[in-house]
Write an enzyme that holds these catalytic residues in place. Structure first.
Site, PDB file in Angstrom:
ATOM      1  N   GLU A  30      75.770  36.212   3.641  1.00  9.20           N
ATOM      2  CA  GLU A  30      75.494  35.631   4.849  1.00  9.20           C
ATOM      3  C   GLU A  30      75.098  36.015   6.329  1.00  9.20           C
ATOM      4  O   GLU A  30      75.926  36.643   7.074  1.00  9.20           O
ATOM      5  CB  GLU A  30      76.755  34.504   4.468  1.00  9.20           C
ATOM      6  CG  GLU A  30      77.167  33.646   6.304  1.00  9.20           C
ATOM      7  CD  GLU A  30      78.211  33.028   5.731  1.00  9.20           C
ATOM      8  OE1 GLU A  30      78.723  31.986   6.680  1.00  9.20           O
ATOM      9  OE2 GLU A  30      79.802  33.695   5.584  1.00  9.20           O
ATOM     10  N   ASP A  41      84.856  29.726  14.346  1.00  9.49           N
ATOM     11  CA  ASP A  41      84.493  30.932  14.640  1.00  9.49           C
ATOM     12  C   ASP A  41      85.755  31.947  15.172  1.00  9.49           C
ATOM     13  O   ASP A  41      85.960  31.654  16.019  1.00  9.49           O
ATOM     14  CB  ASP A  41      83.189  31.739  14.943  1.00  9.49           C
ATOM     15  CG  ASP A  41      81.771  31.894  14.846  1.00  9.49           C
ATOM     16  OD1 ASP A  41      81.843  31.025  12.896  1.00  9.49           O
ATOM     17  OD2 ASP A  41      80.834  31.635  14.853  1.00  9.49           O
ATOM     18  N   TYR A 153      80.983  26.805  -0.398  1.00 13.57           N
ATOM     19  CA  TYR A 153      81.809  27.135   0.580  1.00 13.57           C
ATOM     20  C   TYR A 153      83.501  26.233   1.010  1.00 13.57           C
ATOM     21  O   TYR A 153      83.744  25.381   1.458  1.00 13.57           O
ATOM     22  CB  TYR A 153      81.196  27.227   2.165  1.00 13.57           C
ATOM     23  CG  TYR A 153      82.216  28.075   2.747  1.00 13.57           C
ATOM     24  CD1 TYR A 153      83.311  28.404   3.158  1.00 13.57           C
ATOM     25  CD2 TYR A 153      80.791  29.673   3.017  1.00 13.57           C
ATOM     26  CE1 TYR A 153      83.598  29.457   3.869  1.00 13.57           C
ATOM     27  CE2 TYR A 153      81.559  30.362   4.383  1.00 13.57           C
ATOM     28  CZ  TYR A 153      83.042  30.210   4.340  1.00 13.57           C
ATOM     29  OH  TYR A 153      83.617  31.767   5.577  1.00 13.57           O
TER      30      TYR A 153
END
Length: 238
Positions: A30, A41, A153
């Protein structure tokens, strides 16, 4: 699936980090494209992206890293929607395909608004990998699962990326729900840092995604440090 931030700590070294991951046993990569407002993030990856942007790293630089690695393992680009849509979805997907990318992960692209990007990816043979979370409703999970490409995911917990001491107790139930909603593999990310955690996740899911620990290692010890951690994780999965 190790995560690396393209352009961190610099463009050349990020390519070497990716190569070290491959040599240590990564099955796919990734590759993050730095962005100014990375809402998914946590602090480690956010700081790495900020560092890369301050050094002038561009999406084109990261696509160059992708191209250098894509003949060794599949590379899935982790990219925020603004970068994909700014010049048109088809144009970005064309560039990604030209760099050999196997797919895109666009964490801030709502499923209801993903049709254009998904169609562009389908046309160029890329997988638009969706994300789901423990809070995803059954109805939305069913919709996402039906449209999923490549793999789903599965975010292990609510919140942003980052190392955690323990896996969430509800993870097994979350993975079971996702499996029931899709026919593609299920990979789990967010919060996985140690070999034992990776082993526990592998007992539930088809893929294990590790990011923050590796990005921290890239900044502290470079490709060699990252390779040692990936080798440890890969050994745990075997």
């Amino acid at each position: 699936m190790p995560y690396l931030m393209g352009g961190f700590p610099d463009v050349e070294t990020s390519g070497k980090v990716g190569a070290a991951c491959v040599e240590a046993g990564a099955d796919l990569l990734e590759l993050g494209i730095p962005f100014s407002d990375p809402l998914a993030d946590g602090p480690v990856i956010h700081a790495a992206g900020t560092h890369a942007l301050a050094a002038g790293v561009t999406p084109g630089d990261v696509l160059g890293v992708c191209e250098a690695l894509a003949d060794r393992v599949p590379v899935v680009l982790m990219v925020y929607a603004n970068l994909v849509l700014a010049g048109g979805a088809e144009a970005f997907v064309d560039r990604a395909a030209g760099a050999g990318a196997a797919g895109l992960i666009v964490p801030d692209l709502p499923h209801d608004e993903a049709g254009e990007v998904r169609a562009a990816c389908d046309a160029r043979g890329l997988a638009l990998v969706p994300l789901v979370a423990p809070t995803t409703t059954p109805e939305r999970l069913r919709e996402v699962g039906e449209d999923a490409r490549g793999f789903v995911y599965t975010v292990s917990l609510t919140g942003t990326t980052g190392e955690r001491d323990e896996l969430p107790p509800e993870l097994a139930g979350t993975v079971e729900r996702v499996r029931a909603a899709t026919t593609v593999p299920v990979a789990v990310g967010f919060g996985i840092a140690r070999a034992e955690q990776a082993r526990q996740v592998a007992e539930l899911a088809d893929g294990v995604i590790v990011g923050s620990r590796l990005v921290r290692a890239a900044g502290e010890g470079g490709p060699r440090a990252v390779g040692e951690i990936v080798a440890e994780l890969a050994a745990a999965l075997r």
